[in-house]
Design an enzyme around this catalytic site. Sequence first.
Site, mmCIF file in Angstrom:
data_model
loop_
_atom_site.group_PDB
_atom_site.id
_atom_site.type_symbol
_atom_site.label_atom_id
_atom_site.label_comp_id
_atom_site.label_asym_id
_atom_site.label_seq_id
_atom_site.Cartn_x
_atom_site.Cartn_y
_atom_site.Cartn_z
ATOM 1 N N MET A 1 -2.871 -0.245 -3.726
ATOM 2 C CA MET A 1 -3.078 -0.774 -3.844
ATOM 3 C C MET A 1 -2.638 -1.316 -4.187
ATOM 4 O O MET A 1 -2.242 -1.504 -3.607
ATOM 5 C CB MET A 1 -3.058 -0.753 -3.645
ATOM 6 C CG MET A 1 -3.128 -1.138 -4.013
ATOM 7 S SD MET A 1 -2.837 -1.150 -3.661
ATOM 8 C CE MET A 1 -2.646 -1.096 -3.367
ATOM 9 N N ILE A 150 0.662 -2.740 -5.614
ATOM 10 C CA ILE A 150 0.434 -1.724 -4.601
ATOM 11 C C ILE A 150 -0.112 -0.498 -5.310
ATOM 12 O O ILE A 150 0.079 -0.313 -6.504
ATOM 13 C CB ILE A 150 1.719 -1.395 -3.797
ATOM 14 C CG1 ILE A 150 2.883 -1.012 -4.721
ATOM 15 C CG2 ILE A 150 2.104 -2.563 -2.914
ATOM 16 C CD1 ILE A 150 4.170 -0.692 -3.975
ATOM 17 N N ASP A 151 -0.816 0.331 -4.568
ATOM 18 C CA ASP A 151 -1.496 1.472 -5.168
ATOM 19 C C ASP A 151 -0.519 2.446 -5.821
ATOM 20 O O ASP A 151 0.662 2.510 -5.448
ATOM 21 C CB ASP A 151 -2.310 2.226 -4.109
ATOM 22 C CG ASP A 151 -3.458 1.395 -3.563
ATOM 23 O OD1 ASP A 151 -3.973 0.547 -4.309
ATOM 24 O OD2 ASP A 151 -3.830 1.602 -2.400
ATOM 25 N N LYS A 152 -1.033 3.203 -6.759
ATOM 26 C CA LYS A 152 -0.239 4.205 -7.471
ATOM 27 C C LYS A 152 0.542 5.097 -6.506
ATOM 28 O O LYS A 152 1.740 5.334 -6.679
ATOM 29 C CB LYS A 152 -1.158 5.057 -8.347
ATOM 30 C CG LYS A 152 -0.476 6.275 -8.973
ATOM 31 C CD LYS A 152 -1.506 7.186 -9.636
ATOM 32 C CE LYS A 152 -0.853 8.480 -10.095
ATOM 33 N NZ LYS A 152 -1.843 9.452 -10.615
#
Length: 316
Positions: A1, A150-152
């Site tokens: 994400m 952005i996602d982990k």
Amino acid sequence: MTEEMPQMDMDDESVLEWTADAESAKDRIDKYVKAQMGEDTSRSQIQLWIEDGNLTVNGSPVKANYKIASGDLIVLRIPEAEATEIVPEDIPLEVYYEDSDVIVVNKKRGMVVHPAPGHASGTLVNALMYHCKDLSGINGELRPGIVHRIDKDTSGLLMAAKNDKAHASLAAQLKEHSVTRKYFALVHGNLAHDQGTVDAPIGRDPHDRKMYTVIERNSKPAVTHFQVTERFGDYTLLELKLETGRTHQIRVHMKFIGHPLVGDPLYGRSKGIRMDGQALHAAVLGFVHPSSGEYLEFQAPLPQDMEDLLHSLRNR
């Protein structure tokens, strides 16, 4: 994400509502809310909110051990976060570009972008605070400099602003969809077409708050363009271009068309090849420099874990 700012864990909501179904009957209220909110919010934090009277059931405060009844209307009012001092940490950064306005880094898979409940340290923001000393303050104490995220468990390129003027410029470009963002993803299945577009609105999953889904109600437009890069029979490598930047957009859209990402813990499949986190990499990032007006574009190669995965598929 993505995931992108405007892309927030809570979508800037301060009031959340759920109606309990029959399957949730007799569950503890703190356990239920924890399940709805996902890993970013701890059960102890929820219990504090309950103790402070921020949660009601059918209009009345309850205790953390309250047992839910089917049809209960649960309302949680999340208080505004208190200012928290972020401790700069000497965490190595892979810097692709840096000047007095902006920094572009290649984030490793597994690193959280900004502090959140359960992730107070070890984040990209902690590292940026140590490395840069100066970051924009538009997004407050917990997200200094963060324009998008952005996602982990997604790797790749991300930009941060060093001052408020630069932040405003970059945020405006994101809102206008003029920022170039290309990703590579390994998905399950063999796509029927070499290229295509997924145009489907995304919103919170009404049945599971930690997830997003394609839904018409309470959603935002989301557009993802894809092109097949390589086929492996039951797996496909895609290049994807984001037109919008919704939370978990690529992950949700790929699941929607029946080709979820390999290794995706939320939207993927339990069978098949495995990976620690989704096989998704933000490979290309391009934007107009806030001060010079020059278009800058950066490319980051696939991380080693994705390269190893592709190598194994090519040699099956």
